[in-house]
Motif scaffolding. Structure first.
Motif, PDB file in Angstrom:
ATOM      1  N   THR A   4       9.051  -2.801   7.392  1.00  0.00           N
ATOM      2  CA  THR A   4       9.111  -3.309   6.823  1.00  0.00           C
ATOM      3  C   THR A   4       9.941  -3.782   5.917  1.00  0.00           C
ATOM      4  OG1 THR A   4       6.527  -2.459   6.197  1.00  0.00           O
ATOM      5  CG2 THR A   4       8.005  -3.817   4.318  1.00  0.00           C
TER       6      THR A   4
ATOM      7  N   GLY B 294       0.750  -1.086   0.135  1.00  0.00           N
ATOM      8  CA  GLY B 294      -0.115   0.291  -0.019  1.00  0.00           C
ATOM      9  C   GLY B 294       1.326   1.463   0.108  1.00  0.00           C
ATOM     10  N   SER B 295       1.971   0.910   0.449  1.00  0.00           N
ATOM     11  CA  SER B 295       2.873   2.484   0.577  1.00  0.00           C
ATOM     12  C   SER B 295       3.062   2.175  -1.042  1.00  0.00           C
ATOM     13  CB  SER B 295       4.214   2.014   1.908  1.00  0.00           C
ATOM     14  OG  SER B 295       3.384   1.995   2.977  1.00  0.00           O
TER      15      SER B 295
ATOM     16  N   SER C  31       7.075   4.261   4.788  1.00  0.00           N
ATOM     17  CA  SER C  31       6.409   3.121   5.653  1.00  0.00           C
ATOM     18  C   SER C  31       5.282   3.110   6.582  1.00  0.00           C
ATOM     19  CB  SER C  31       7.670   1.931   5.732  1.00  0.00           C
ATOM     20  OG  SER C  31       7.338   0.938   6.872  1.00  0.00           O
ATOM     21  N   LYS C  32       3.937   3.064   6.495  1.00  0.00           N
ATOM     22  CA  LYS C  32       3.311   2.906   7.628  1.00  0.00           C
ATOM     23  C   LYS C  32       3.705   2.433   8.792  1.00  0.00           C
ATOM     24  CE  LYS C  32      -1.382   1.454   9.587  1.00  0.00           C
ATOM     25  NZ  LYS C  32      -2.679   1.409   8.919  1.00  0.00           N
ATOM     26  N   SER C  33       4.139   1.227   8.688  1.00  0.00           N
ATOM     27  CA  SER C  33       5.091   0.646  10.905  1.00  0.00           C
ATOM     28  C   SER C  33       6.829   0.779  10.736  1.00  0.00           C
ATOM     29  CB  SER C  33       4.862  -0.775  10.151  1.00  0.00           C
ATOM     30  OG  SER C  33       5.868  -1.544   8.871  1.00  0.00           O
TER      31      SER C  33
HETATM   32  O1  F6P Z   1       2.710  -7.067   4.321  1.00  0.00           O
HETATM   33  C1  F6P Z   1       1.879  -6.748   3.792  1.00  0.00           C
HETATM   34  C2  F6P Z   1       1.902  -5.314   4.555  1.00  0.00           C
HETATM   35  O2  F6P Z   1       1.967  -5.157   5.794  1.00  0.00           O
HETATM   36  C3  F6P Z   1       0.316  -4.085   3.549  1.00  0.00           C
HETATM   37  O3  F6P Z   1      -0.496  -3.688   3.352  1.00  0.00           O
HETATM   38  C4  F6P Z   1       1.221  -3.425   3.234  1.00  0.00           C
HETATM   39  O4  F6P Z   1       0.311  -1.997   2.525  1.00  0.00           O
HETATM   40  C5  F6P Z   1       2.577  -3.063   2.865  1.00  0.00           C
HETATM   41  O5  F6P Z   1       2.908  -4.388   4.066  1.00  0.00           O
HETATM   42  C6  F6P Z   1       3.415  -2.429   3.563  1.00  0.00           C
HETATM   43  O6  F6P Z   1       3.455  -1.744   5.175  1.00  0.00           O
HETATM   44  P1  F6P Z   1       4.603  -0.829   5.480  1.00  0.00           P
HETATM   45  O7  F6P Z   1       3.418   1.026   5.017  1.00  0.00           O
HETATM   46  O8  F6P Z   1       4.194  -0.381   7.288  1.00  0.00           O
HETATM   47  O9  F6P Z   1       6.350  -1.015   5.231  1.00  0.00           O
END
Ligand code: F6P
Length: 553
Positions: free
Chosen positions: A214, A158-159, A209-211
């Motif tokens: 990744t 999604g990013s 990256s939301k988290s």
């Molecule tokens: O692994 C799937 C996922 O969590 C997606 O839902 C998300 O968009 C992608 O990885 C990237 O995550 P992030 O933006 O935290 O890096």
């Protein structure tokens, strides 16, 4: 009301639809058009600059009413209101899903835990605007004071997919002299091929990256940072060249990104619904903030339509219910998205994540296994190219393949009769799928071309096209920031409505975690010779050995 006490397939509305399916089984789309000369006008709905022609569906007024009744029985009005209000609609992560708040106009109110989030969203848009203006006007420059010419967005899922779709789809609106690149894959080729084209003095990196956890994104960002430092940049210059968009400020700072260069994300926005947030910075930097605002406006128009329009006129609800109709009552396993517009070539990729990560689920919101099919396999590609590739299977294969054709009435690139030709191709495919060709018609054509009776009889079955393949056609005047915003929001809501019928959580994605977990166990075995864990298997072990042998130092 969600169907916890009474299973979905036991509902009277479900049974009514099964009976209607049986009645319609002997009727084909040609018959439906013959019976009602006004069918095309009656099954047409417009909103937010988009027009949906849904006449080429295995649909009657009775079916539409029955689908609407099913939606009502599954609590669609209540669930839709809950989504838009900011209730917890993602129970497994205990979160709302408020992508719609991101496109609310300034001054509106959407509350999360009692707090109105719109001012925070607006403040972020203002920060984006300040950055974009400073970059475009040459006030914010690289370490040698040259203006930025290239933006590299590093992110995945999604990013990545949403911003990539929009940047490519709105290329006619791009600012001259501003190039956008996307790096997603952990395959080193992605980042290396991108870096080859760049000058560190004039390149701005966005770590998306939301988290901020990744693996692909962090590894690629480290390579970009290293490249920057070894090609003229220094540690002090990182603050000018690296920005991040994340909810995880701590890790972004630890990575070396200056706090002032970190744009916020929120837990209440899902990754695949995040292009409307600061994750849209590649869009804003490439096109300018006015176009980003127009994109948000188009999406907001669709949100209002989704919230207010009755089912028979409601584009996302109609498209979702038709998808349920084919998926659950006619056994369709896939859904094709066929944009007839070169600029929309990445739409199927984005929708694949949106739909399949959302609705690829097998238990209800209460954790009960479902006894019906959930999300279909979404696939597709740009027309007319697909006609010379996979359309053969749609026309003469054995599978039901519902499809969405998407086409603008006007092209950004009017050249000779190309657009008329493209439009003719789109209409002809929808017609061929709908009407097909009978054996008698096929044989007559062969006879008319001068073929002998016996030869025509032999060849005719190979030329039969059963037809009766349903499709929607989605039209817009032109692919503009507004119509594109509306189009993407339309598919977001379509995805949600399906999940309401299936009673699944469309905002989590636990299924992707196992692969990540196993990957983390395999990696040290490939790189450091670590031992196999107890739950490895001989197939994995064999290939690990092959990899080690091929990559010995
Ligand atoms: O692994 C799937 C996922 O969590 C997606 O839902 C998300 O968009 C992608 O990885 C990237 O995550 P992030 O933006 O935290 O890096």
């Amino acid at each position: 009301m969600p169907h916890t006490l009474q299973g979905l397939t036991q509902r009277p509305e479900w049974r009514a639809l099964t009976a209607l399916r049986d009645q319609l089984a002997q009727t084909n789309l040609r018959d439906l058009f013959d019976r009602d000369p006004r069918r095309a006008q009656r099954y047409l709905a417009s909103a937010a600059g988009l027009t949906l022609d849904f006449s080429r569906n295995r649909l009657t007024d009775e079916v539409l009413q029955a689908l609407d009744a099913l939606a009502g029985a599954c609590g669609l009005p209540e669930r839709r209101a809950a989504l838009l209000r900011g209730d917890i609609v993602n129970p497994t992560e205990n979160r709302p899903a408020l992508h719609t708040a991101l496109r609310q106009p300034a001054g509106s109110e959407v509350r999360v835990n009692g707090q109105n989030v719109v001012p925070e969203i607006q403040a972020t848009l203002e920060r984006m605007e300040t950055l974009v203006k400073a970059v475009h006007q040459g006030e914010r420059t690289g370490y040698s004071d040259k203006p930025f010419t290239d933006v590299v967005s590093i992110g995945i899922g999604g990013s990545f997919l949403g911003p990539k779709l929009v940047v490519e789809a709105l290329a006619p609106y791009a600012r001259e002299g501003m190039n956008c690149h996307f790096v997603a894959n952990i395959d080193g080729t992605d980042i290396q091929e991108t870096l080859k084209k760049l000058n560190p003095e004039t390149t701005l990196f966005l770590v998306q990256s939301k988290s901020f956890r990744t693996q692909e994104t962090l590894s690629n960002s480290l390579v970009a940072r290293e490249w920057f430092l070894t090609h003229g940049g220094d540690v002090a210059a990182i603050a000018r060249h690296f920005l991040a968009v994340t909810t995880n400020i701590k890790d972004a700072k630890h990575f070396g990104i200056d706090e002032h260069n970190i744009f916020p994300m929120w837990d209440w926005v899902g990754g695949r619904y995040s292009l409307w947030s600061a994750i849209g910075l590649p869009i804003a930097l490439t096109l300018g903030m006015e176009h980003f605002h127009a994109l948000l406006e188009g999406a907001h128009d669709m949100d209002r339509h989704f919230a207010e329009a009755p089912t028979a006129q409601n584009l996302p609800v109609l498209m979702a219910l038709l998808s349920v109709w084919y998926n659950n009552f006619w056994g369709a396993e896939t859904h094709a998205v066929l944009p007839y517009d070169e600029y929309l070539q990445f739409l199927p990729d984005h929708l694949q994540q949106l739909d399949m990560e959302s609705n690829g689920k097998r238990v209800t919101q209460q954790g009960q296994p479902v006894d019906y099919a959930t999300g279909p396999i979404l696939w597709g590609g740009v027309g007319a190219n697909g006609q010379h590739a996979y359309h053969q299977l749609i026309h003469q294969g054995t599978r039901l393949v519902p499809a969405d054709f998407i086409i603008p009435l006007q092209s950004h690139n009017p050249v000779n009769e190309h657009h008329a030709n493209l439009f003719a191709n789109c209409l002809s495919q929808a017609r061929a799928m709908m009407a097909g060709k009978t054996r008698a018609e096929a044989k007559q054509e062969l006879l008319d071309s001068g073929m002998e009776e016996a030869a025509a009889e032999t060849l005719a079955p190979h030329k039969v096209i059963p037809g009766n393949q349903p499709s929607n056609i989605l039209l817009m005047d032109k692919v503009t920031p507004k119509t594109l915003g509306a189009l993407i929001a339309l598919y977001e809501h379509r995805t949600f409505v399906q999940s309401v019928i299936w009673d699944i959580d469309c905002f989590d994605q636990w299924g992707v975690e196992l692969g990540k977990q196993i990957g983390n166990e395999i990696l040290p075995r490939l790189t450091d010779g670590a031992q196999a864990s107890a739950d490895s298997d001989s197939a994995t072990d064999n290939l690990i050995n092959l990899f080690r042998a091929a990559n010995r130092p």
